[in-house]
Design a protein around this motif. Sequence first.
Motif, short mmCIF file in Angstrom:
data_model
loop_
_atom_site.label_atom_id
_atom_site.label_comp_id
_atom_site.label_asym_id
_atom_site.label_seq_id
_atom_site.Cartn_x
_atom_site.Cartn_y
_atom_site.Cartn_z
N HIS A 124 0.83 -1.20 0.00
CA HIS A 124 0.00 0.00 0.00
C HIS A 124 0.88 1.26 0.00
CE1 HIS A 124 -3.86 1.94 0.74
NE2 HIS A 124 -3.36 2.62 1.75
N LEU A 125 1.91 1.26 0.85
CA LEU A 125 2.81 2.43 0.92
C LEU A 125 3.58 2.59 -0.38
CD1 LEU A 125 4.19 2.16 4.57
CD2 LEU A 125 2.61 3.87 3.68
N ILE A 126 4.05 1.46 -0.94
CA ILE A 126 4.81 1.51 -2.20
C ILE A 126 3.93 2.06 -3.33
CG2 ILE A 126 5.90 0.09 -4.00
CD1 ILE A 126 6.84 -1.78 -1.72
N ASN A 127 2.68 1.59 -3.37
CA ASN A 127 1.79 1.99 -4.46
C ASN A 127 1.32 3.43 -4.37
OD1 ASN A 127 1.65 -0.34 -6.03
ND2 ASN A 127 0.29 -1.30 -4.55
N PHE A 128 1.03 3.88 -3.15
CA PHE A 128 0.42 5.21 -3.04
C PHE A 128 1.39 6.26 -2.48
CE2 PHE A 128 -3.22 2.27 -3.06
CZ PHE A 128 -3.78 2.72 -4.24
N LEU A 149 -3.89 9.10 -9.46
CA LEU A 149 -3.16 7.87 -9.16
C LEU A 149 -4.12 6.75 -8.75
CD1 LEU A 149 -0.52 6.32 -8.62
CD2 LEU A 149 -0.48 7.35 -6.34
N LEU A 150 -5.09 7.10 -7.89
CA LEU A 150 -6.07 6.11 -7.42
C LEU A 150 -6.87 5.53 -8.58
CD1 LEU A 150 -7.70 7.63 -4.23
CD2 LEU A 150 -6.30 5.60 -4.38
N ILE A 151 -7.39 6.45 -9.41
CA ILE A 151 -8.23 6.01 -10.52
C ILE A 151 -7.42 5.11 -11.46
CG2 ILE A 151 -9.61 6.77 -12.51
CD1 ILE A 151 -10.93 7.57 -9.93
N GLU A 152 -6.17 5.52 -11.72
CA GLU A 152 -5.29 4.73 -12.59
C GLU A 152 -5.03 3.35 -12.01
OE1 GLU A 152 -2.35 7.80 -14.89
OE2 GLU A 152 -1.45 6.28 -13.60
N TYR A 153 -4.67 3.37 -10.70
CA TYR A 153 -4.30 2.12 -10.04
C TYR A 153 -5.48 1.15 -9.98
CZ TYR A 153 -2.56 -1.11 -6.54
OH TYR A 153 -2.18 -2.25 -5.88
N PHE A 154 -6.64 1.69 -9.65
CA PHE A 154 -7.80 0.82 -9.50
C PHE A 154 -8.56 0.59 -10.82
CE2 PHE A 154 -7.52 2.08 -4.90
CZ PHE A 154 -7.13 0.82 -4.47
#
Lengths: 225, 255
Positions: A124-128, A149-154
């Motif tokens: 979670h820390l690495i991703n966000f 970032l959230l929209i892209e990741y999810f």
Amino acid sequence: MASKLMKTLNSSIVKKQMMAVSGLMLCGFLVSHLIGNCLIYVGAEAFNTYAHTLITNPLIYLAEAILASLFLFHIGMGIRLTVENRKARPDRYFVKQHSGAGATFASATMPYTGLIILAFLIYHLINFKYGPYYTISHGGVEMRDLYRLLIEYFSAPLNVFIYIACMVALGIHLSHGFWSAFQSLGVDHPKYTPCIKLIAKLYAVAMTVGYSALPLYCYLAKGGY
Amino acid sequence: MSDKNNMTLNLKIWRQEGANVKGSIVDYRLEGVSPDMSFLEMLDLLNENLINQGQDPVAFDHDCREGICGMCSLMINGQAHGPERETTTCQLHMRKFKDGDTIVIEPWRAKAFPLHKDLMVDRSAFDDIMSAGGYVNVSTGNAQDANSILIGKDKAELAMDAASCIGCAACVASCKNASAMLFVSAKVSQLALLPQGQEEASTRVQNMVSKMDDLGFGNCTNEAECEAQCPKGIKISNISRMNREYLKASVTAHH
């Protein structure tokens, strides 16, 4: 005096009580983090401004240090207790059957769900927190575009699935841990213990559903960005 | 051979000649078991057969065979004192089993309970915990007149419930962490709840818990398997009471 303090801190009961207090404080963090994240539903500007306000406050470093210490303490103590408990029974049983009235799936898997949450935390820390850094300007202020970032990741179904699976593990962990903390601290009464157990279940469900709804929303709303 | 008054059982019993010898599960076929026999009488029958065949009988602990002494033990099919709730092994009857059943019988297993032989373990760790504080030092003299010390009915009931612990160690055996918390908490509670026990309450809980930790019992994870498998139905609310007694003693006691 110091040796007496060390003896007390290393006693089986106080170790459990420190586990309980750190666990309950982390439960508080989960609530505040979830409420903050719910600004995603309001929109990009609200969410990004919230995150910007949070990380530009100099006290964030103190808050992060306390939070990191709580996590590290809870994880470290959990590992220590689990190792000690394994040592207390060096020879295993051939056959071991639960009575059906005591252990639950949640109580029997606490170390495992705990490790899943630890792995999730790092991921979670690495991703966000340490993930791609996009910028955007809201109202003339340059800030990190976490919303993007959230929209892209999810937008990747696998990421959504992994996130939700980890939130289920979190819920299982909380459903035993929340009540267990009160028992360890000696808070017990025939009238309100059933109530605490009910709150523990409701809290666990609320956290799992609450946190799982965010990636689902991002996934379903990805076209809207 | 399905006469219901004459069962045949397949027993899988832990055999180990001594403390430092490797043990193993040994299979036995036992015929002629009556449903009216107690579990220990069934083992007596097996031992008679073994002795007649010139073999070493299975060693197991037992004493009163009335369910009150706490001497019998045995992990039966993975449950302490077998499948019946609030029942010691000696009070468990073979009518709970069926003809042709396979029954796995193992000793209590915990680091703090070294194995003597077969199904017998050394539970003197419990005596050590009791010696550390499970008593009242004040001289109580002769029996008091009734009601000279007033104790509420609710307190008296709770103390009596805790005092019904027979120290069999099924709690340790059934706990996945081999924790002795239910036993110690029952002994702490039975005295902490009564006026006579108040004087030494803080030293008692500290000394007994300290001894329990030194002996290598595990930590409690609040699973309540101990409560479910206790032959006397001791509640884990006693553990909660011990937790707060200990916390109170740790932060307030002057010793």
